[in-house]
Design an enzyme around this catalytic site. Structure first.
Site, PDB file in Angstrom:
ATOM      1  N   LYS A   1      -2.180  21.509  -4.083  1.00  0.00           N
ATOM      2  CA  LYS A   1      -3.051  22.321  -5.106  1.00  0.00           C
ATOM      3  C   LYS A   1      -3.503  21.504  -6.305  1.00  0.00           C
ATOM      4  O   LYS A   1      -2.716  21.031  -7.268  1.00  0.00           O
ATOM      5  CB  LYS A   1      -2.548  23.581  -5.529  1.00  0.00           C
ATOM      6  CG  LYS A   1      -3.442  24.540  -6.337  1.00  0.00           C
ATOM      7  CD  LYS A   1      -2.869  25.407  -7.549  1.00  0.00           C
ATOM      8  CE  LYS A   1      -2.578  24.726  -8.811  1.00  0.00           C
ATOM      9  NZ  LYS A   1      -4.047  24.460  -9.272  1.00  0.00           N
TER      10      LYS A   1
ATOM     11  N   GLU B   1       7.749  16.308 -13.376  1.00  0.00           N
ATOM     12  CA  GLU B   1       6.877  15.259 -14.336  1.00  0.00           C
ATOM     13  C   GLU B   1       6.199  15.823 -15.211  1.00  0.00           C
ATOM     14  O   GLU B   1       5.264  16.669 -15.128  1.00  0.00           O
ATOM     15  CB  GLU B   1       6.317  14.513 -13.436  1.00  0.00           C
ATOM     16  CG  GLU B   1       7.193  13.347 -12.367  1.00  0.00           C
ATOM     17  CD  GLU B   1       8.106  12.557 -13.165  1.00  0.00           C
ATOM     18  OE1 GLU B   1       7.986  12.290 -14.330  1.00  0.00           O
ATOM     19  OE2 GLU B   1       9.169  12.177 -12.321  1.00  0.00           O
TER      20      GLU B   1
ATOM     21  N   CYS C   1       0.199  11.167 -19.805  1.00  0.00           N
ATOM     22  CA  CYS C   1       1.530  11.546 -20.281  1.00  0.00           C
ATOM     23  C   CYS C   1       2.265  10.511 -20.916  1.00  0.00           C
ATOM     24  O   CYS C   1       3.273  10.731 -21.744  1.00  0.00           O
ATOM     25  CB  CYS C   1       2.179  11.869 -18.781  1.00  0.00           C
ATOM     26  SG  CYS C   1       2.197  10.786 -17.508  1.00  0.00           S
TER      27      CYS C   1
ATOM     28  N   GLU D   1       3.435  17.553 -27.985  1.00  0.00           N
ATOM     29  CA  GLU D   1       2.585  16.767 -27.276  1.00  0.00           C
ATOM     30  C   GLU D   1       1.167  17.305 -27.683  1.00  0.00           C
ATOM     31  O   GLU D   1       0.764  18.408 -27.446  1.00  0.00           O
ATOM     32  CB  GLU D   1       2.779  16.940 -25.786  1.00  0.00           C
ATOM     33  CG  GLU D   1       2.031  16.005 -25.057  1.00  0.00           C
ATOM     34  CD  GLU D   1       2.210  16.310 -23.501  1.00  0.00           C
ATOM     35  OE1 GLU D   1       2.404  17.428 -23.123  1.00  0.00           O
ATOM     36  OE2 GLU D   1       2.339  15.245 -23.037  1.00  0.00           O
TER      37      GLU D   1
HETATM   38  P1  NAD Z   1      -0.548  22.127 -16.580  1.00  0.00           P
HETATM   39  O1  NAD Z   1       0.811  22.490 -16.544  1.00  0.00           O
HETATM   40  O2  NAD Z   1      -1.421  23.296 -17.478  1.00  0.00           O
HETATM   41  O3  NAD Z   1      -0.911  22.260 -15.251  1.00  0.00           O
HETATM   42  C1  NAD Z   1      -0.728  21.244 -14.080  1.00  0.00           C
HETATM   43  C2  NAD Z   1      -0.658  22.327 -12.861  1.00  0.00           C
HETATM   44  O4  NAD Z   1      -0.084  23.517 -12.830  1.00  0.00           O
HETATM   45  C3  NAD Z   1      -2.256  22.681 -12.561  1.00  0.00           C
HETATM   46  O5  NAD Z   1      -2.514  22.231 -11.360  1.00  0.00           O
HETATM   47  C4  NAD Z   1      -2.244  24.220 -12.782  1.00  0.00           C
HETATM   48  O6  NAD Z   1      -3.158  25.025 -12.250  1.00  0.00           O
HETATM   49  C5  NAD Z   1      -0.631  24.294 -12.400  1.00  0.00           C
HETATM   50  N1  NAD Z   1      -0.106  25.483 -12.664  1.00  0.00           N
HETATM   51  C6  NAD Z   1      -0.183  26.230 -13.962  1.00  0.00           C
HETATM   52  N2  NAD Z   1       0.504  27.615 -13.833  1.00  0.00           N
HETATM   53  C7  NAD Z   1       1.406  27.413 -12.853  1.00  0.00           C
HETATM   54  C8  NAD Z   1       2.306  28.355 -12.148  1.00  0.00           C
HETATM   55  N3  NAD Z   1       2.457  29.452 -13.037  1.00  0.00           N
HETATM   56  N4  NAD Z   1       2.805  28.000 -10.994  1.00  0.00           N
HETATM   57  C9  NAD Z   1       2.431  26.878 -10.314  1.00  0.00           C
HETATM   58  N5  NAD Z   1       1.388  26.169 -10.719  1.00  0.00           N
HETATM   59  C10 NAD Z   1       0.807  26.199 -12.066  1.00  0.00           C
HETATM   60  O7  NAD Z   1      -0.851  20.768 -17.286  1.00  0.00           O
HETATM   61  P2  NAD Z   1      -2.102  20.200 -17.149  1.00  0.00           P
HETATM   62  O8  NAD Z   1      -3.036  20.512 -18.380  1.00  0.00           O
HETATM   63  O9  NAD Z   1      -2.928  20.146 -16.009  1.00  0.00           O
HETATM   64  O10 NAD Z   1      -1.843  18.654 -17.475  1.00  0.00           O
HETATM   65  C11 NAD Z   1      -1.199  18.247 -18.685  1.00  0.00           C
HETATM   66  C12 NAD Z   1       0.182  17.749 -18.589  1.00  0.00           C
HETATM   67  O11 NAD Z   1       0.478  17.219 -17.715  1.00  0.00           O
HETATM   68  C13 NAD Z   1       0.504  17.337 -20.093  1.00  0.00           C
HETATM   69  O12 NAD Z   1       1.622  17.999 -20.602  1.00  0.00           O
HETATM   70  C14 NAD Z   1       1.277  15.882 -19.614  1.00  0.00           C
HETATM   71  O13 NAD Z   1       2.110  15.175 -20.241  1.00  0.00           O
HETATM   72  C15 NAD Z   1       1.751  16.369 -18.197  1.00  0.00           C
HETATM   73  N6  NAD Z   1       1.631  15.190 -17.595  1.00  0.00           N
HETATM   74  C16 NAD Z   1       2.802  14.543 -16.938  1.00  0.00           C
HETATM   75  C17 NAD Z   1       3.001  13.521 -16.133  1.00  0.00           C
HETATM   76  C18 NAD Z   1       4.258  12.777 -15.973  1.00  0.00           C
HETATM   77  O14 NAD Z   1       4.461  12.147 -14.914  1.00  0.00           O
HETATM   78  N7  NAD Z   1       5.175  13.021 -16.736  1.00  0.00           N
HETATM   79  C19 NAD Z   1       1.686  12.809 -15.778  1.00  0.00           C
HETATM   80  C20 NAD Z   1       0.493  13.457 -15.911  1.00  0.00           C
HETATM   81  C21 NAD Z   1       0.526  14.624 -16.977  1.00  0.00           C
END
Ligand code: NAD
Length: 500
Positions: free
Chosen positions: A180, A255, A289, A390
């Site tokens: 997804k 992650e 990230c 963050e």
């Molecule tokens: P997010 O957590 O809002 O969303 C990530 C994914 O999770 C999306 O596909 C979203 O639709 C899904 N999601 C949301 N709610 C959910 C639920 N209840 N159940 C299952 N899936 C759900 O994050 P974002 O805004 O897309 O990305 C930014 C974040 O990602 C930042 O915090 C960043 O640090 C982190 N990030 C971490 C890494 C790493 O490797 N550590 C890499 C890239 C981004």
């Protein structure tokens, strides 16, 4: 909003077919640099769509796990070749849906290429171990086995690279996949799935279901036929997923967020450190990230560093990532822009010194996008919210430090532990920092960003839950060890009892 061309509708990919969502609904994916531009309409799926994809993946797993890994690898090699051929088009698609500059989206696609070749190579390795048994005429070994259906939930900031970090090790290990993508960047995952399918991934082995996290993401993580969940995103959502996975003991790799730091010591090459801080802080508009959202500078070079850094940041050209002269693109969406703006207010109210930026860019070429000025706060205290939380945008906090011990305390004094870097020409300091920085990744004389696919990637504390992506670490996550004992003595031999 108006759009010049009829929108293309992108469907789900379930059991080898492009199918509409059962909801019959689709959502708009718009260019964050110009919201008049509709990238496409993407399926807004239901929990039933997610379950159908899991059913297909479960069925396909029966045969895929038995395909010899070197044969699975041939498919990945072909996919890598197709990615190479289509790199430019995929990079442009990604800039249109995500906003980061073309040089960076080319890097994102290249990372997917690297990961695909790397994991294809694993098809002829996937090594286990043999070891002598403690008993005579007995053979002992450990081998990897696949696990089953893997659900993958990905963010928008590395729209093809991160999905490839998950899909490639899962497939080469013999698992099947339902992914997804983030709602903001589904086209890049669509492109990746298309390529893998053309390369020969059999029906049902790789499925794509678009839509919201709360509906599709939640359905995937809750499905009892899914033993593996791999998530990259915010710490907040990661915590929810962790709890969902716990009762069924699903393998769960998380992650999550970061609050990464560049430490600049008094003996650093300051030009190099400024280059690193500009790239680390404002590359991908700070939406990595691993972004360097904190820069800790030794007090004896603080003024010099800050004046050179701010001068460089002021000259950054912000704009549409497809324009070759642009150095920094927009924020991904309105909500992210508002988050950035609210943290600027928080920083001002906390007494941090606004050195440059601090405003939304609006009007003219910026009128239709989610642009924000690259922003630097100086004289930050390590416990300020802008130095702890963050922000995920183009905001860097500069923190004065007194010595290496102080720098390490500041570096480690946040809830996250993804990446840290130190600029110094003193080898003792470099090694001490490498030892004492409690993060998953450390750079010396390079910024906090720049991971390579054959090394483990991930972080400590609230950044991760102990797993790593990329490298062999990813294979460890997507397989289970099986230990095998073969006794050819033709008699009962009891370990620990009959071996004296
Ligand atoms: P997010 O957590 O809002 O969303 C990530 C994914 O999770 C999306 O596909 C979203 O639709 C899904 N999601 C949301 N709610 C959910 C639920 N209840 N159940 C299952 N899936 C759900 O994050 P974002 O805004 O897309 O990305 C930014 C974040 O990602 C930042 O915090 C960043 O640090 C982190 N990030 C971490 C890494 C790493 O490797 N550590 C890499 C890239 C981004």
């Amino acid at each position: 909003m108006a759009t010049a061309v009829a929108p293309r509708i992108f469907k789900n990919f379930i059991n080898g077919e492009w199918v509409e969502s059962r909801s019959g609904k689709a959502y708009e994916n718009r260019n964050p640099a110009n919201t008049d531009e509709l990238v496409g309409m993407f399926a807004s799926s239901t929990a039933e769509d997610a379950d159908a994809a899991v059913d297909a993946a479960k069925e396909a797993y029966k045969s895929w796990r038995l395909v010899p890994a070197p044969k699975r690898a041939e498919i990945l090699f072909r996919a890598a070749e197709l990615l190479v051929q289509r790199k430019e088009q995929f990079s442009k698609d990604m800039t249109r849906e995500m906003g980061k500059v073309l040089a960076e989206t080319r890097g994102d696609v290249q990372e997917a290429i690297d990961m695909t070749y790397y994991m294809a190579g694993e098809g002829r390795r996937l090594f286990g171990q043999t070891t002598p048994s403690e008993l005579p005429n007995k053979f002992a070994m450990s081998m990897r086995q696949s696990v089953g259906v893997c659900a993958m939930i990905t963010p928008w900031n590395f729209p093809m690279a991160i999905p490839s970090w998950k899909i490639m090790p899962a497939l080469i290990s013999g698992n099947t996949v339902v992914i997804k993508p983030a709602q903001d960047t589904p086209l890049s995952v669509y492109n990746l799935v298309q390529v893998l399918t053309e390369a020969g991934v059999p029906r049902g082995v790789l499925n794509l279901v678009g839509g919201s996290g709360s509906t599709v993401g939640a359905a995937l993580t809750e499905n009892r036929d899914v033993p593996v969940v791999s998530f990259t995103g915010s710490t907040e959502v990661g915590r929810v997923i962790s709890k969902t996975c716990a009762p069924d003991f699903k393998h769960c790799s998380l992650e999550m967020g970061g609050k990464n730091i560049i430490v600049v010591m008094d003996d650093a090459n300051l030009d190099l450190a400024v280059d690193g801080a500009v790239w680390g802080g404002f590359g991908t508009t700070g939406q990595r990230c691993t972004a360097a959202s904190r820069v800790a500078v030794h007090k004896s070079v603080y003024n010099e560093f800050v004046s050179r850094f701010v001068e460089r940041v002021k000259s950054l050209k912000v704009g549409d990532g497809l324009d070759a002269s642009t150095e920094m693109g927009p924020c991904i969406n309105e909500a992210q822009l508002k988050t950035v703006m609210s943290y600027v207010e928080i920083g001002k109210n906390e007494g941090a010194k606004l050195l440059t930026g601090g405003n939304r860019l609006d009007g003219g070429v910026y009128a239709k996008g989610w642009f924000h000025e690259p922003t630097v706060f100086g004289d930050c205290r390590p416990n300020m919210r802008i130095a702890q939380e963050e922000i995920f945008g183009p905001v860097v906090c500069v923190i004065p430090i007194h010595d290496l011990e102080d720098a390490i305390d500041v570096a480690n004094g946040v809830p996250y532990g993804l990446s840290a870097s130190i600029y110094t020409r003193n080898v003792n300091r470099a090694f001490q920092a490498t030892r004492d920085l409690y993060t998953g990744i450390v750079y010396v004389n390079a910024p906090t960003i720049g991971a390579e696919t054959h090394l483990p990637f991930g972080g400590t504390k609230q950044t991760g839950n102990g797993h790593r992506e990329a490298a062999i670490a990813a294979i460890d996550f997507f397989t289970e060890w099986k230990t095998v004992y073969i006794d050819y003595s033709d008699k009962l031999q009891r370990a620990q009892i009959d071996n004296n």
